[in-house]
Design a protein around this motif. Structure first.
Motif: not given
Length: 222
Positions: A154-159, A174-182, A184-193
């Protein structure tokens, strides 16, 4: 690159024992045996199992080995959880590769009963210290894992949401991600440190743009 060439590449990259390669061969045979019935992997990757799935999954091994040195030095048990194991990636591959490492146990969580049946068939075949659990990760009994992995789930936010109950100060994701990782990373930075984000290029022969992402010292933003 045919299957024999892929297999040789794997051996060259990881320099594993003959016994380990035999177990990976058995795993490959099980995939071929159950693919039609269980639809384990994409049809387009069936002739690329060694590079698309085995070689890719093995990318987490070096990270785990490096991180567990302190645990093993203190003679502590290391618990690894693989979320949504599906056909056994990266869980089964890691279980085979890490079998000779002391005090390591690996749990595979999968919601599909059919895929759990397949995973148990492989585990019995390769004789690895792996437990297969048929449930949603959110329903796991509270347990502290040192490492949590996930590949093509799933996407990082859901993981992060799925893993929330299992996240503690010493866990490494340790998450294996595809080309959309950037994005997804911006989104979780709003919710997690988190600290020490490590984005490593995978052993990606086909250059799909996928990465291996490692998260440590994780804390939810209130």
């Amino acid at each position: 690159m045919n299957i024999k060439e892929q297999r040789k590449l794997f051996i060259k990259r990881y320099n594993v024992s003959c016994e380990t390669i035999k177990k990976l061969d058995l795993f490959y045979e099980k995939i071929l045996q159950y693919q039609k019935e269980f639809n384990l992997i994409g049809r387009g990757t069936l002739k690329k199992v060694w590079i698309r799935h085995f070689l890719d999954s093995a990318g987490a091994m070096d990270i785990i080995k490096k991180e567990i040195r302190d645990y093993l030095f203190q003679n502590k048990r290391v618990e690894i959880l693989d979320i949504g194991s599906g056909a056994g990636f990266p869980g089964i591959v890691l279980g085979i590769l890490l079998k000779d490492c002391a005090n390591i146990s690996l749990s595979l969580v999968e919601t599909s009963k059919k895929k759990c049946y397949f995973l148990n068939e492989v585990v019995n075949c390769v004789d690895s210290n792996i437990e297969v659990i048929n449930c949603r990760v959110e329903n796991l009994h509270k347990k502290k894992f040192n490492f949590i992995t996930a590949r093509a789930v799933s996407k990082l936010d859901n993981l992060f949401k799925m893993s929330e109950k299992l996240i503690h100060k010493n866990v490494t994701l340790i998450f294996f991600k595809g080309s959309s990782w950037t994005s997804e990373l911006l989104l979780i930075k709003k919710k997690w440190k988190f600290e020490n984000i490590i984005v490593k290029n995978k052993n990606d022969i086909e250059n799909t743009g996928g990465v291996l992402m490692v998260f440590k010292k994780i804390k939810k933003i209130l």
